[in-house]
Design an enzyme around this catalytic site. Sequence first.
Site, PDB file in Angstrom:
ATOM      1  N   THR A 135       0.832  -1.206   0.000  1.00  0.00           N
ATOM      2  CA  THR A 135       0.000   0.000   0.000  1.00  0.00           C
ATOM      3  C   THR A 135       0.867   1.256   0.000  1.00  0.00           C
ATOM      4  O   THR A 135       1.992   1.237   0.515  1.00  0.00           O
ATOM      5  CB  THR A 135      -0.894  -0.003   1.264  1.00  0.00           C
ATOM      6  OG1 THR A 135      -1.452   1.291   1.445  1.00  0.00           O
ATOM      7  CG2 THR A 135      -0.133  -0.357   2.533  1.00  0.00           C
ATOM      8  N   ASP A 136       0.299   2.347  -0.511  1.00  0.00           N
ATOM      9  CA  ASP A 136       1.037   3.621  -0.481  1.00  0.00           C
ATOM     10  C   ASP A 136       1.205   4.137   0.955  1.00  0.00           C
ATOM     11  O   ASP A 136       2.048   5.006   1.206  1.00  0.00           O
ATOM     12  CB  ASP A 136       0.351   4.680  -1.361  1.00  0.00           C
ATOM     13  CG  ASP A 136      -1.074   5.015  -0.952  1.00  0.00           C
ATOM     14  OD1 ASP A 136      -1.610   4.395  -0.005  1.00  0.00           O
ATOM     15  OD2 ASP A 136      -1.667   5.913  -1.581  1.00  0.00           O
ATOM     16  N   GLU A 137       0.407   3.593   1.906  1.00  0.00           N
ATOM     17  CA  GLU A 137       0.478   4.105   3.282  1.00  0.00           C
ATOM     18  C   GLU A 137       1.831   3.830   3.929  1.00  0.00           C
ATOM     19  O   GLU A 137       2.172   4.458   4.927  1.00  0.00           O
ATOM     20  CB  GLU A 137      -0.650   3.522   4.138  1.00  0.00           C
ATOM     21  CG  GLU A 137      -2.003   3.936   3.633  1.00  0.00           C
ATOM     22  CD  GLU A 137      -3.124   3.809   4.651  1.00  0.00           C
ATOM     23  OE1 GLU A 137      -2.853   3.570   5.830  1.00  0.00           O
ATOM     24  OE2 GLU A 137      -4.278   3.963   4.237  1.00  0.00           O
ATOM     25  N   TYR A 160      -1.539  -0.228  11.209  1.00  0.00           N
ATOM     26  CA  TYR A 160      -1.767  -0.916   9.929  1.00  0.00           C
ATOM     27  C   TYR A 160      -0.598  -0.704   8.975  1.00  0.00           C
ATOM     28  O   TYR A 160      -0.006  -1.666   8.457  1.00  0.00           O
ATOM     29  CB  TYR A 160      -3.070  -0.418   9.285  1.00  0.00           C
ATOM     30  CG  TYR A 160      -3.160  -0.751   7.791  1.00  0.00           C
ATOM     31  CD1 TYR A 160      -3.354  -2.066   7.363  1.00  0.00           C
ATOM     32  CD2 TYR A 160      -3.029   0.244   6.822  1.00  0.00           C
ATOM     33  CE1 TYR A 160      -3.414  -2.376   6.007  1.00  0.00           C
ATOM     34  CE2 TYR A 160      -3.084  -0.056   5.473  1.00  0.00           C
ATOM     35  CZ  TYR A 160      -3.278  -1.363   5.064  1.00  0.00           C
ATOM     36  OH  TYR A 160      -3.325  -1.665   3.720  1.00  0.00           O
ATOM     37  N   LYS A 164       2.241  -3.324   7.384  1.00  0.00           N
ATOM     38  CA  LYS A 164       2.448  -3.534   5.934  1.00  0.00           C
ATOM     39  C   LYS A 164       3.898  -3.219   5.552  1.00  0.00           C
ATOM     40  O   LYS A 164       4.497  -3.916   4.739  1.00  0.00           O
ATOM     41  CB  LYS A 164       1.478  -2.670   5.117  1.00  0.00           C
ATOM     42  CG  LYS A 164       0.008  -3.058   5.239  1.00  0.00           C
ATOM     43  CD  LYS A 164      -0.318  -4.438   4.662  1.00  0.00           C
ATOM     44  CE  LYS A 164      -0.273  -4.489   3.158  1.00  0.00           C
ATOM     45  NZ  LYS A 164      -0.752  -5.815   2.657  1.00  0.00           N
TER      46      LYS A 164
HETATM   47  P1  NAD Z   1     -10.166  -6.658   2.849  1.00  0.00           P
HETATM   48  O1  NAD Z   1     -10.112  -6.381   4.303  1.00  0.00           O
HETATM   49  O2  NAD Z   1     -11.389  -6.336   2.091  1.00  0.00           O
HETATM   50  O3  NAD Z   1      -9.860  -8.210   2.601  1.00  0.00           O
HETATM   51  C1  NAD Z   1      -8.880  -8.897   3.304  1.00  0.00           C
HETATM   52  C2  NAD Z   1      -9.141 -10.408   3.116  1.00  0.00           C
HETATM   53  O4  NAD Z   1      -8.095 -11.126   3.782  1.00  0.00           O
HETATM   54  C3  NAD Z   1     -10.463 -10.876   3.726  1.00  0.00           C
HETATM   55  O5  NAD Z   1     -11.121 -11.726   2.816  1.00  0.00           O
HETATM   56  C4  NAD Z   1     -10.031 -11.629   4.974  1.00  0.00           C
HETATM   57  O6  NAD Z   1     -10.918 -12.682   5.322  1.00  0.00           O
HETATM   58  C5  NAD Z   1      -8.683 -12.179   4.534  1.00  0.00           C
HETATM   59  N1  NAD Z   1      -7.793 -12.473   5.674  1.00  0.00           N
HETATM   60  C6  NAD Z   1      -7.555 -11.679   6.761  1.00  0.00           C
HETATM   61  N2  NAD Z   1      -6.704 -12.306   7.587  1.00  0.00           N
HETATM   62  C7  NAD Z   1      -6.374 -13.495   7.000  1.00  0.00           C
HETATM   63  C8  NAD Z   1      -5.527 -14.559   7.359  1.00  0.00           C
HETATM   64  N3  NAD Z   1      -4.834 -14.550   8.509  1.00  0.00           N
HETATM   65  N4  NAD Z   1      -5.418 -15.613   6.527  1.00  0.00           N
HETATM   66  C9  NAD Z   1      -6.127 -15.649   5.374  1.00  0.00           C
HETATM   67  N5  NAD Z   1      -6.965 -14.676   4.991  1.00  0.00           N
HETATM   68  C10 NAD Z   1      -7.082 -13.603   5.782  1.00  0.00           C
HETATM   69  O7  NAD Z   1      -8.898  -5.940   2.237  1.00  0.00           O
HETATM   70  P2  NAD Z   1      -8.694  -5.248   0.796  1.00  0.00           P
HETATM   71  O8  NAD Z   1      -9.105  -3.849   0.879  1.00  0.00           O
HETATM   72  O9  NAD Z   1      -9.255  -6.155  -0.234  1.00  0.00           O
HETATM   73  O10 NAD Z   1      -7.102  -5.272   0.731  1.00  0.00           O
HETATM   74  C11 NAD Z   1      -6.413  -6.413   0.179  1.00  0.00           C
HETATM   75  C12 NAD Z   1      -4.922  -6.141   0.226  1.00  0.00           C
HETATM   76  O11 NAD Z   1      -4.622  -4.973  -0.526  1.00  0.00           O
HETATM   77  C13 NAD Z   1      -4.378  -5.870   1.627  1.00  0.00           C
HETATM   78  O12 NAD Z   1      -3.121  -6.505   1.725  1.00  0.00           O
HETATM   79  C14 NAD Z   1      -4.242  -4.360   1.697  1.00  0.00           C
HETATM   80  O13 NAD Z   1      -3.200  -4.004   2.563  1.00  0.00           O
HETATM   81  C15 NAD Z   1      -3.903  -4.045   0.263  1.00  0.00           C
HETATM   82  N6  NAD Z   1      -4.306  -2.689  -0.215  1.00  0.00           N
HETATM   83  C16 NAD Z   1      -5.587  -2.255  -0.038  1.00  0.00           C
HETATM   84  C17 NAD Z   1      -5.961  -1.018  -0.572  1.00  0.00           C
HETATM   85  C18 NAD Z   1      -7.373  -0.495  -0.425  1.00  0.00           C
HETATM   86  O14 NAD Z   1      -7.625   0.656  -0.772  1.00  0.00           O
HETATM   87  N7  NAD Z   1      -8.326  -1.274   0.047  1.00  0.00           N
HETATM   88  C19 NAD Z   1      -5.021  -0.242  -1.245  1.00  0.00           C
HETATM   89  C20 NAD Z   1      -3.712  -0.716  -1.386  1.00  0.00           C
HETATM   90  C21 NAD Z   1      -3.377  -1.959  -0.878  1.00  0.00           C
HETATM   91  O1  DAU Z   2      -4.025   4.150   0.681  1.00  0.00           O
HETATM   92  C1  DAU Z   2      -4.306   2.784   0.633  1.00  0.00           C
HETATM   93  C2  DAU Z   2      -5.088   2.389   1.864  1.00  0.00           C
HETATM   94  O2  DAU Z   2      -6.395   2.932   1.698  1.00  0.00           O
HETATM   95  C3  DAU Z   2      -5.145   0.881   2.082  1.00  0.00           C
HETATM   96  O3  DAU Z   2      -3.853   0.402   2.325  1.00  0.00           O
HETATM   97  C4  DAU Z   2      -6.061   0.533   3.257  1.00  0.00           C
HETATM   98  O4  DAU Z   2      -6.195  -0.862   3.373  1.00  0.00           O
HETATM   99  C5  DAU Z   2      -7.431   1.155   2.990  1.00  0.00           C
HETATM  100  O5  DAU Z   2      -8.268   0.918   4.088  1.00  0.00           O
HETATM  101  C6  DAU Z   2      -7.308   2.658   2.729  1.00  0.00           C
HETATM  102  O6  DAU Z   2      -6.913   3.358   3.942  1.00  0.00           O
HETATM  103  P1  DAU Z   2      -7.577   4.771   4.359  1.00  0.00           P
HETATM  104  O7  DAU Z   2      -7.405   4.954   5.793  1.00  0.00           O
HETATM  105  O8  DAU Z   2      -7.105   5.839   3.436  1.00  0.00           O
HETATM  106  O9  DAU Z   2      -9.108   4.461   3.947  1.00  0.00           O
HETATM  107  P2  DAU Z   2     -10.501   4.744   4.704  1.00  0.00           P
HETATM  108  O10 DAU Z   2     -11.572   4.399   3.720  1.00  0.00           O
HETATM  109  O11 DAU Z   2     -10.552   4.146   6.046  1.00  0.00           O
HETATM  110  O12 DAU Z   2     -10.469   6.322   4.876  1.00  0.00           O
HETATM  111  C7  DAU Z   2     -10.310   7.181   3.774  1.00  0.00           C
HETATM  112  C8  DAU Z   2     -10.268   8.593   4.305  1.00  0.00           C
HETATM  113  O13 DAU Z   2     -11.558   8.949   4.803  1.00  0.00           O
HETATM  114  C9  DAU Z   2      -9.316   8.785   5.462  1.00  0.00           C
HETATM  115  O14 DAU Z   2      -8.718  10.071   5.371  1.00  0.00           O
HETATM  116  C10 DAU Z   2     -10.215   8.718   6.703  1.00  0.00           C
HETATM  117  C11 DAU Z   2     -11.520   9.295   6.197  1.00  0.00           C
HETATM  118  N1  DAU Z   2     -12.749   8.772   6.825  1.00  0.00           N
HETATM  119  C12 DAU Z   2     -12.930   7.429   6.840  1.00  0.00           C
HETATM  120  C13 DAU Z   2     -14.064   6.897   7.409  1.00  0.00           C
HETATM  121  C14 DAU Z   2     -14.272   5.395   7.446  1.00  0.00           C
HETATM  122  C15 DAU Z   2     -13.695   9.632   7.325  1.00  0.00           C
HETATM  123  O15 DAU Z   2     -13.534  10.886   7.288  1.00  0.00           O
HETATM  124  N2  DAU Z   2     -14.829   9.113   7.890  1.00  0.00           N
HETATM  125  C16 DAU Z   2     -15.043   7.764   7.964  1.00  0.00           C
HETATM  126  O16 DAU Z   2     -16.097   7.344   8.527  1.00  0.00           O
END
Ligand code: NAD
Ligand code: DAU
Length: 352
Positions: A135-137, A160, A164
């Site tokens: 992730t970019d985080e 988190y 990562k």
């Molecule tokens: P998500 O939370 O929707 O899905 C995570 C999945 O992993 C779920 O199906 C969960 O059951 C499974 N899981 C959790 N713990 C596990 C374990 N111990 N063993 C096997 N399975 C397990 O997450 P997402 O948003 O789909 O993110 C997927 C990946 O992409 C993550 O690694 C996250 O860090 C990365 N990522 C997410 C974003 C985003 O914006 N959502 C952006 C960049 C990178």
């Molecule tokens: O940048 C990539 C990441 O993006 C991934 O690695 C993470 O898995 C994914 O969860 C996401 O992280 P963020 O913290 O950026 O996403 P989130 O949707 O939780 O929040 C987006 C922005 O919105 C953040 O600045 C917090 C804000 N927010 C979020 C929620 C849930 C609010 O203001 N109110 C809310 O209720």
Amino acid sequence: MKNYLVTGGAGFIGSNFVIYMLNKYDDVNIINIDKLTYAGNLENLKSVEGNEHYTFIQADICDKDAMQAIFDKYEIDYVVNFAAESHVDRSISDPEIFVQTNVLGTVNLLNIAKNAWQTGDDQYKDGVKFLQVSTDEVYGSLGETGYFMETTPLDPHSPYSSSKASADFFVKAYSDTYKFPVNITRCSNNYGPYQFPEKLIPLMINNVLQHKDLPIYGDGMQVRDWLYVEDHCKAIDMVIRGGKLGEVYNVGGHNERPNITIVKTIIDYIKKNVDDQVGEHLMKYVEDRKGHDRRYGIAPDKIKADLGWYPETTFEVGIVKTIKWYLENKTWMQNVTSGSYQQYYEKMYANK
Ligand code: NAD
Ligand code: DAU
């Protein structure tokens, strides 16, 4: 045929990836392993159930025996490690499970894949690869200008992003120490179908449709760089196929928006197309997230130049597609928000 071990394939991005790959290729087998935590949902994968190239196994990536059994049974060519605890807010209240899954789970997978693929000292089967979905985080937070490059030093802030980043360092260590074949992708915020409504976009869509408060952390001017999930899936596919071993690739579409703009876009669409009773009066400024990163912005120049990747879906098109998907899949939303979600939501937002 190539055999992909996809971990976390029942989550948001993982399930989109499984569907994307099975729709695109006839010569791939997907073995999806997922623990099915609160975030994993087999309903996401209904469209591929019964597909002869798809297998689901419920398992934890931390479980040595279970992971070994999968490598013993299947000739795995690629590991695509999505499995993670993914929500920043949950990591702030309960960091340990993030270390367990995101760090120790990744190291477990690295070890088992390394042993299964190794043919000699620093030698591995031809063509195999471990792709870590990061992730970019991990880069921390930006000021008003500039972008994250692959060379930007890692500076994670939340539990988190620290977990990562730690996993990324282990993946790099396996590459540097054992010449283990890896790539790391670091993507910006994804949005699209099947995203669990703890994340900003589906949470706001769900709440606005019910006339519930729309909780905006702090001043709502934090910036995220949004990418439609299918474009992320395309990037991962291209990195598996063409990524140079040992390299990191940033993925993002230069779609930076302050949170408040995202929320207003959702309100406007619902007001115009679904329910004229909703409006900005539903927005509620609440206590800020602890350690809240101010701005993320990805420079995707390397993946564009080296692999020819580009995002196909603009934010304007992607957000409408996403809202429509949630409108058409209200049962999905009802199912994922029944049970433990209510407890989570009340605990998370009650004192804000
Ligand atoms: P998500 O939370 O929707 O899905 C995570 C999945 O992993 C779920 O199906 C969960 O059951 C499974 N899981 C959790 N713990 C596990 C374990 N111990 N063993 C096997 N399975 C397990 O997450 P997402 O948003 O789909 O993110 C997927 C990946 O992409 C993550 O690694 C996250 O860090 C990365 N990522 C997410 C974003 C985003 O914006 N959502 C952006 C960049 C990178
Ligand atoms: O940048 C990539 C990441 O993006 C991934 O690695 C993470 O898995 C994914 O969860 C996401 O992280 P963020 O913290 O950026 O996403 P989130 O949707 O939780 O929040 C987006 C922005 O919105 C953040 O600045 C917090 C804000 N927010 C979020 C929620 C849930 C609010 O203001 N109110 C809310 O209720």
